[in-house]
Design a protein around this motif. Structure first.
Motif, mmCIF file in Angstrom:
data_model
loop_
_atom_site.group_PDB
_atom_site.id
_atom_site.type_symbol
_atom_site.label_atom_id
_atom_site.label_comp_id
_atom_site.label_asym_id
_atom_site.label_seq_id
_atom_site.Cartn_x
_atom_site.Cartn_y
_atom_site.Cartn_z
ATOM 1 N N PRO A 144 0.799 -1.233 0.000
ATOM 2 C CA PRO A 144 0.000 0.000 0.000
ATOM 3 C C PRO A 144 0.828 1.278 0.000
ATOM 4 O O PRO A 144 0.485 2.254 -0.670
ATOM 5 C CB PRO A 144 -0.830 -0.113 1.284
ATOM 6 C CG PRO A 144 -0.899 -1.560 1.573
ATOM 7 C CD PRO A 144 0.385 -2.154 1.080
ATOM 8 N N ASP A 145 1.962 1.270 0.710
ATOM 9 C CA ASP A 145 2.819 2.463 0.791
ATOM 10 C C ASP A 145 3.245 3.008 -0.552
ATOM 11 O O ASP A 145 3.317 4.219 -0.750
ATOM 12 C CB ASP A 145 4.121 2.062 1.525
ATOM 13 C CG ASP A 145 4.099 2.492 2.958
ATOM 14 O OD1 ASP A 145 3.026 2.911 3.400
ATOM 15 O OD2 ASP A 145 5.153 2.396 3.620
ATOM 16 N N ARG A 161 -7.450 -2.714 1.600
ATOM 17 C CA ARG A 161 -6.418 -3.095 2.569
ATOM 18 C C ARG A 161 -5.369 -3.972 1.881
ATOM 19 O O ARG A 161 -5.637 -4.597 0.857
ATOM 20 C CB ARG A 161 -7.048 -3.886 3.722
ATOM 21 C CG ARG A 161 -8.156 -3.166 4.458
ATOM 22 C CD ARG A 161 -7.645 -2.161 5.448
ATOM 23 N NE ARG A 161 -6.887 -2.773 6.525
ATOM 24 C CZ ARG A 161 -6.192 -2.080 7.435
ATOM 25 N NH1 ARG A 161 -6.164 -0.762 7.372
ATOM 26 N NH2 ARG A 161 -5.543 -2.695 8.394
ATOM 27 N N SER A 162 -4.181 -4.026 2.465
ATOM 28 C CA SER A 162 -3.097 -4.829 1.890
ATOM 29 C C SER A 162 -3.524 -6.294 1.743
ATOM 30 O O SER A 162 -3.919 -6.923 2.731
ATOM 31 C CB SER A 162 -1.872 -4.739 2.795
ATOM 32 O OG SER A 162 -0.934 -5.701 2.420
ATOM 33 N N ALA A 165 -0.957 -8.901 3.384
ATOM 34 C CA ALA A 165 -0.859 -8.927 4.849
ATOM 35 C C ALA A 165 -2.111 -9.535 5.472
ATOM 36 O O ALA A 165 -2.183 -9.698 6.681
ATOM 37 C CB ALA A 165 -0.664 -7.512 5.386
ATOM 38 N N ARG B 194 -2.898 11.594 10.202
ATOM 39 C CA ARG B 194 -2.771 10.394 9.343
ATOM 40 C C ARG B 194 -1.448 9.649 9.557
ATOM 41 O O ARG B 194 -0.920 9.004 8.647
ATOM 42 C CB ARG B 194 -2.920 10.756 7.865
ATOM 43 C CG ARG B 194 -4.297 11.309 7.526
ATOM 44 C CD ARG B 194 -4.498 11.406 6.044
ATOM 45 N NE ARG B 194 -4.535 10.091 5.425
ATOM 46 C CZ ARG B 194 -4.897 9.881 4.173
ATOM 47 N NH1 ARG B 194 -5.273 10.897 3.416
ATOM 48 N NH2 ARG B 194 -4.893 8.673 3.670
ATOM 49 N N ASP B 253 -1.446 -0.043 7.400
ATOM 50 C CA ASP B 253 -1.943 -1.139 6.566
ATOM 51 C C ASP B 253 -0.756 -1.999 6.106
ATOM 52 O O ASP B 253 0.257 -1.478 5.648
ATOM 53 C CB ASP B 253 -2.662 -0.536 5.354
ATOM 54 C CG ASP B 253 -3.360 -1.605 4.547
ATOM 55 O OD1 ASP B 253 -3.553 -2.713 5.070
ATOM 56 O OD2 ASP B 253 -3.703 -1.326 3.384
ATOM 57 N N ALA B 255 1.101 -3.911 8.049
ATOM 58 C CA ALA B 255 2.202 -3.795 9.025
ATOM 59 C C ALA B 255 3.017 -5.080 9.158
ATOM 60 O O ALA B 255 4.226 -5.015 9.354
ATOM 61 C CB ALA B 255 1.647 -3.397 10.391
ATOM 62 N N ALA B 266 9.201 4.723 6.141
ATOM 63 C CA ALA B 266 7.952 5.196 6.753
ATOM 64 C C ALA B 266 8.240 6.212 7.857
ATOM 65 O O ALA B 266 7.510 7.201 8.012
ATOM 66 C CB ALA B 266 7.180 4.005 7.323
ATOM 67 N N ARG B 271 5.148 8.726 8.076
ATOM 68 C CA ARG B 271 3.890 7.973 7.931
ATOM 69 C C ARG B 271 3.601 7.150 9.178
ATOM 70 O O ARG B 271 2.478 6.751 9.420
ATOM 71 C CB ARG B 271 3.973 7.027 6.735
ATOM 72 C CG ARG B 271 3.897 7.739 5.415
ATOM 73 C CD ARG B 271 3.729 6.717 4.307
ATOM 74 N NE ARG B 271 3.890 7.347 3.018
ATOM 75 C CZ ARG B 271 4.500 6.798 1.996
ATOM 76 N NH1 ARG B 271 5.007 5.604 2.116
ATOM 77 N NH2 ARG B 271 4.600 7.424 0.858
#
Lengths: 307, 444
Positions: A144-145, A161-162, A165, B194, B253, B255, B266, B271
Motif C-alpha cells: 500500500p505504501d 487493505r493490503s 498482509a 494520518r 496497513d 504492518a 515510513a 507515515r
C-alpha cells in the motif's frame, strides 16, 4: 566343419544388426552422461532423505541408523501437512485461473486482424519476464505504501487493505500474480490449436443452424481439449515451483498461510541446515507431482488417443 | 581495463603506504608481499563493505594481492556462506561472521582463530590494537574456547524512535520509558495527522525479543547452556500478546509485511510515528536531504517492562574460513579493512555503526550522531554495554536460534493477523521449536 551346417544370415539382416550395434555404441556415451546428470543427483537426494544429514555436522549425521526417520517425522509435522494443503489450494486456484483466462483470451484473439496480432504479442510479455522481476512488480503493486494501484483506488474513494498482509487474501494474491505471469502460456497453446482447426466442421454446423455456444461446446472444445489438458499438466507441475513469488511477496506468511511444501523444504534446508529432512520433503513433492501428472494424464489426453 | 586498474593501484599505493604505515611494516617481506595471491572476500551488502570495495585498489597496491569482493544480499550471503563453510572449502578467504550464525560457524570449527595472527608482531601492526574494538562487540565473535574468530565491523543497537515526537508533545506526554507508557502514548497519537502509531521490521525474532525479556520471559531456559525453549510461559504469552497488539492496533496497513528499509522510509516520511530499529537505520532520519522528520524526531532506549530493560544488539565481523589457503593474506586484508585509518576514514565518509571505541568517541562521529537533540551514539554505546553486562543477547548466537527465530516470526504474525490468540500461537511456537531442536540433535 560345424560352421558349414549353420545357414548364413541373409545379408540385409546382418546389415540391420550391425546398424543397431553402431547406433548403440554411438549413443552409449551420451546416454551414460545423460543418466549420470539426471539420475545421480536424484539418487543422491533419495539417499540423503534416509539420513538425518545436517550441515552443522555433515560427517556425524550422514548415517543410515533410522532410514525412515525423516518420513516418519513428516507424518507428525503439522507445519508440513499444512503446507501440503496450502500447496493444493494454490495449485488448484492458479491452474484453474490460468486455464480460464488463457482460454478466454485465446478465443477472443483468434483472428487474422493486425490489431489482434499486436494484442497477442503484448499479452506474451509477462511470460518472458524473469520470475524475480514478476515478484518485484507484484510486491510493488501489493504494498500500500508505494502501490500505484492502492493510491488510485484510494483516490477514487475505494481504499483496499493490503492483500498480502491479510490471511484471507494472501494466497489469492500469490495465485493472481502467478496467473498474470503464466496465462499467456495457455493462451498461446490454445491459439495454436485454434489456428490449426479445420474450417469445414464449423461451416457445416453453422449451415445446420448451430449457435455460437453449440459450436464451441461440440466442435471447438473437443478439438482444443487435449491442448488444455497438456497446458493444465504443465502448469500444475510448474505450480509446485511458485517459489520466487512466495519468497518476495509473503515469505510464507502471514503466519503460514502461504507456506507451500517446497517453501517449507527450502526453510528446512537453507535456514536450518537440515538437509536430510529437506531431502525427504523434496522426495514427497517429487512423488506427489508424479502422481498428479499420471492422474491428469489418465483423465485427459489419453481419452483422445483411445478414440 | 587492466591498465586502468594498475594505474589506480600505483597511484593509490603511494597514498596508502603513507596512510597505513603500520600494516606495511608489519608484513615480513615488506610491500607487495602477497604479489600473485588472489583473495576471495564475501560479505553481505551493507554500508561498510561498500566503502571497502571502493578502497580496494589501495590494499591491492600495498600488498600485491588481488581481491575478488562479493557482496550479495543478507539472506543469499548467509545461505551461500553456511554451505561453503560447512564443507570447509577454499572458495572464500575472508567472510562475514554473521551474528545469528556466529556460534554455529565458530563452534563447528568452520573458522580460523585469529589470536595467533593478532599476537604476532610480524603479521600485525603495533598500532592496530584489538582492544580498541568494543568488548561487547568482540564477545559474539568469540568461541567457547575463548579465542576470537571475527573482528567486528559493525556493532548495532536496537533503539526506540518517535519520528513525530511533536505529536507526543502536543498530547502533553513524554517519550515513553516503559511498556505501559508506550501504549498510553500510542493511544494518544495514533492516526493523528494520518500518522500510524507503531510499526516494526517483521523479523520479530529480532524486534520482539527485547519485549519478551522486558516481560520476564526468555527464548531459552538459560542460553547457551540450557536450550530448552520457553515460549509458552505466562510471561512469554503476555509479551507476545502485548507486542502483537501494538502492531494490530497501531500499525499501518500491511504492518506485518514491513521490512527494515520500509520501516526506515515510513519513519523518514512521517507515515509512522514509533518503531524499534537498529541504530544504522535510525541514523538515516538525521539526513537533511531525505528525512522529512529531521526536526521532529526523538530517540530513546527500547521500553522497559515489569522485568526491566533488555535492548537488542547485533554484531558482524570479518573472519577467515578454516579451509582458506591464503590465511596470512586474508589476515592482512582484515587488518587493513579494520585498521584505525580505514575505520576512521569510513566514519568520515558517513559510516554510522563503527565498532572501534576510538571512532565512537571521535568528535566527528559524536556530532553527526546528535540528531534533533538525541545522542544516538551514546544511546547505542549504553545499549551494547548493557547487553554485555547482562548477557541477555546470548540467546541469539546459539547454533539453533535461527530455528526458534522463525517460530517467533510466525507466532507474532499469527497473533497480529488474528489467526490465533497469543496462547495458541506461542504454544504452537514452543512445540515446533522443540521438534526443530530435536531434529538438530539437541538434548532437551
Amino acid at each position: 566343419m560345424a560352421d558349414a551346417t549353420v545357414p548364413a544370415p541373409p545379408a540385409s539382416q546382418g546389415w540391420q544388426s550391425a546398424r543397431r550395434r553402431a547406433f548403440a555404441l554411438g549413443l552409449a556415451p551420451s546416454l551414460i552422461v545423460l543418466l549420470a546428470i539426471t539420475l545421480v543427483p536424484a539418487a543422491a537426494l533419495l539417499v540423503a532423505s534416509f539420513t538425518p544429514l545436517s550441515l552443522t555436522d555433515p560427517a556425524g549425521t550422514f548415517h543410515f541408523r533410522d532410514p525412515l526417520g525423516n518420513y516418519r517425522h513428516l507424518l507428525e509435522d503439522a507445519r508440513f501437512l499444512g503446507s501440503i494443503a496450502t500447496q493444493l489450494k494454490l495449485s488448484a486456484a492458479s491452474v484453474a485461473l490460468q486455464l480460464a483466462v488463457g482460454l478466454g483470451l485465446a478465443l477472443l484473439l483468434n483472428g487474422p486482424s493486425r490489431v489482434l496480432g499486436a494484442a497477442r504479442g503484448a499479452f506474451l510479455i509477462p511470460m518472458v519476464l524473469p520470475p524475480i522481476v514478476v515478484a518485484l512488480i507484484w510486491k510493488i503493486m501489493f504494498t500500500p505504501d508505494v502501490s500505484p494501484l492502492h493510491r488510485a483506488l484510494d483516490a477514487i474513494g475505494w481504499p483496499v487493505r493490503s492483500v498480502i498482509a491479510n490471511p484471507d487474501t494472501a494466497l489469492w494474491a500469490i495465485a493472481f500474480a502467478d496467473t498474470w505471469q503464466w496465462f499467456p502460456f495457455t493462451m498461446l497453446m490454445v491459439l495454436a490449436a485454434l489456428q490449426m482447426m479445420p474450417a469445414d466442421p464449423i461451416e457445416a454446423a453453422s449451415l445446420d443452424g448451430a449457435d455460437r455456444w453449440q459450436l464451441f461446446r461440440y466442435i471447438v472444445f473437443p478439438h482444443i481439449r487435449p491442448v488444455l489438458v497438456v497446458c493444465g499438466l504443465f502448469r500444475l507441475i510448474d505450480s509446485f515451483k511458485a517459489f520466487p513469488l512466495i519468497f518476495v511477496l509473503t515469505d510464507g506468511g502471514p503466519g503460514t498461510v502461504t507456506e507451500v511444501t517446497n517453501y517449507y523444504g527450502f526453510i528446512q534446508a537453507f535456514n536450518f541446515s537440515y538437509w536430510g529432512y529437506a531431502s525427504a520433503i523434496a522426495m514427497v513433492i517429487l512423488a506427489g507431482v508424479f502422481t498428479l501428472s499420471w492422474l491428469v494424464g489418465r483423465l485427459g489426453w489419453n481419452d483422445h488417443d483411445k478414440r | 581495463m587492466t591498465q586502468r586498474r594498475h594505474l589506480l593501484q600505483a597511484a593509490t599505493g603511494i597514498g596508502a603506504s603513507l596512510l597505513l604505515p603500520g600494516l606495511a611494516s608489519a608484513q615480513t617481506g615488506g610491500a607487495r608481499r602477497f604479489q600473485g595471491v588472489t583473495l576471495n572476500v564475501s560479505t553481505f551488502s551493507a554500508a561498510y563493505p561498500k566503502l571497502l570495495q571502493q578502497w580496494l585498489p589501495e590494499f591491492e597496491a600495498q600488498t600485491g594481492a588481488r581481491v575478488n569482493f562479493d557482496a550479495p544480499s543478507f539472506p543469499v550471503y548467509n545461505q551461500r556462506a553456511d554451505l561453503e563453510l560447512s564443507t570447509k572449502g577454499a572458495a572464500y578467504d575472508v567472510v562475514n561472521v554473521t551474528f545469528i550464525y556466529s556460534s554455529r560457524w565458530i563452534n563447528s570449527g568452520w573458522l580460523t582463530p585469529l589470536d595467533e595472527f593478532i599476537a604476532n608482531p610480524q603479521l600485525t601492526a603495533a598500532d592496530w590494537d584489538v582492544n580498541d574494538f568494543l568488548s561487547g562487540a568482540r564477545a559474539p565473535e568469540t568461541g567457547r574456547d575463548g579465542k576470537l574468530y571475527g573482528i567486528p565491523w559493525t556493532a548495532e543497537a536496537l533503539l526506540s524512535v518517535s519520528s513525530r515526537f511533536d505529536l507526543v508533545q502536543q498530547a502533553g506526554l513524554e517519550f515513553p520509558d516503559t511498556t505501559d507508557d508506550l501504549v498510553k502514548v500510542l493511544r494518544a497519537v495514533n492516526k493523528k495527522e494520518r500518522v500510524a502509531g507503531f510499526v516494526s521490521d517483521s523479523h520479530y525474532g529480532w524486534t520482539f525479543v527485547p519485549y519478551l525479556h522486558a516481560f520476564g520471559g526468555d527464548v531459552f531456559r538459560k542460553a547457551p547452556d540450557d536450550l530448552f525453549p520457553t515460549l509458552d510461559t505466562p510471561e512469554a504469552i503476555a509479551a507476545a500478546d502485548y507486542y502483537a497488539q501494538l502492531i494490530r492496533e497501531f500499525g499501518p496497513d500491511g504492518a506485518v509485511t514491513y521490512q527494515p528499509d520500509q520501516v526506515t522510509q515510513a519513519l523518514k516520511l512521517g507515515r509512522v510515528n514509533f518503531s524499534d530499529a537498529g541504530q544504522l537505520h535510525l541514523a538515516q532520519l538525521g539526513d537533511a536531504a531525505t528525512s522529512r522528520t529531521l526536526k521532529t524526531v526523538k530517540f530513546g532506549f527500547v521500553p522497559k517492562g515489569p522485568a526491566g530493560r533488555f535492548p537488542g544488539t547485533a554484531v558482524h565481523g570479518l573472519g577467515i574460513p578454516a579451509g582458506s589457503r591464503n590465511k596470512e593474506a586474508a589476515w592482512a586484508f582484515i587488518q587493513w579493512a579494520l585498521s584505525r585509518q580505514t575505520t576512521r576514514r569510513a566514519v568520515a565518509a558517513g559510516y554510522g555503526s563503527p565498532s572501534r571505541r576510538s571512532d565512537i568517541d571521535s568528535a566527528e562521529f559524536r556530532s553527526r550522531q546528535r540528531i534533533n537533540g538525541s545522542d544516538l551514539a551514546q544511546l547505542s554505546l549504553d545499549t551494547i554495554t548493557q547487553a554485555e553486562r547482562t548477557g541477555h543477547m546470548k540467546y541469539r548466537t546459539v547454533s539453533v536460534y535461527p530455528q526458534v527465530d522463525q517460530q517467533l516470526n510466525k507466532a507474532i504474525a499469527l497473533i497480529a493477523t488474528g489467526q490465533a490468540n497469543a496462547r495458541q500461537a506461542m504454544q504452537q511456537a514452543q512445540a515446533q521449536s522443540i521438534a526443530e531442536l530435536r531434529r538438530a540433535g539437541q538434548k532437551i
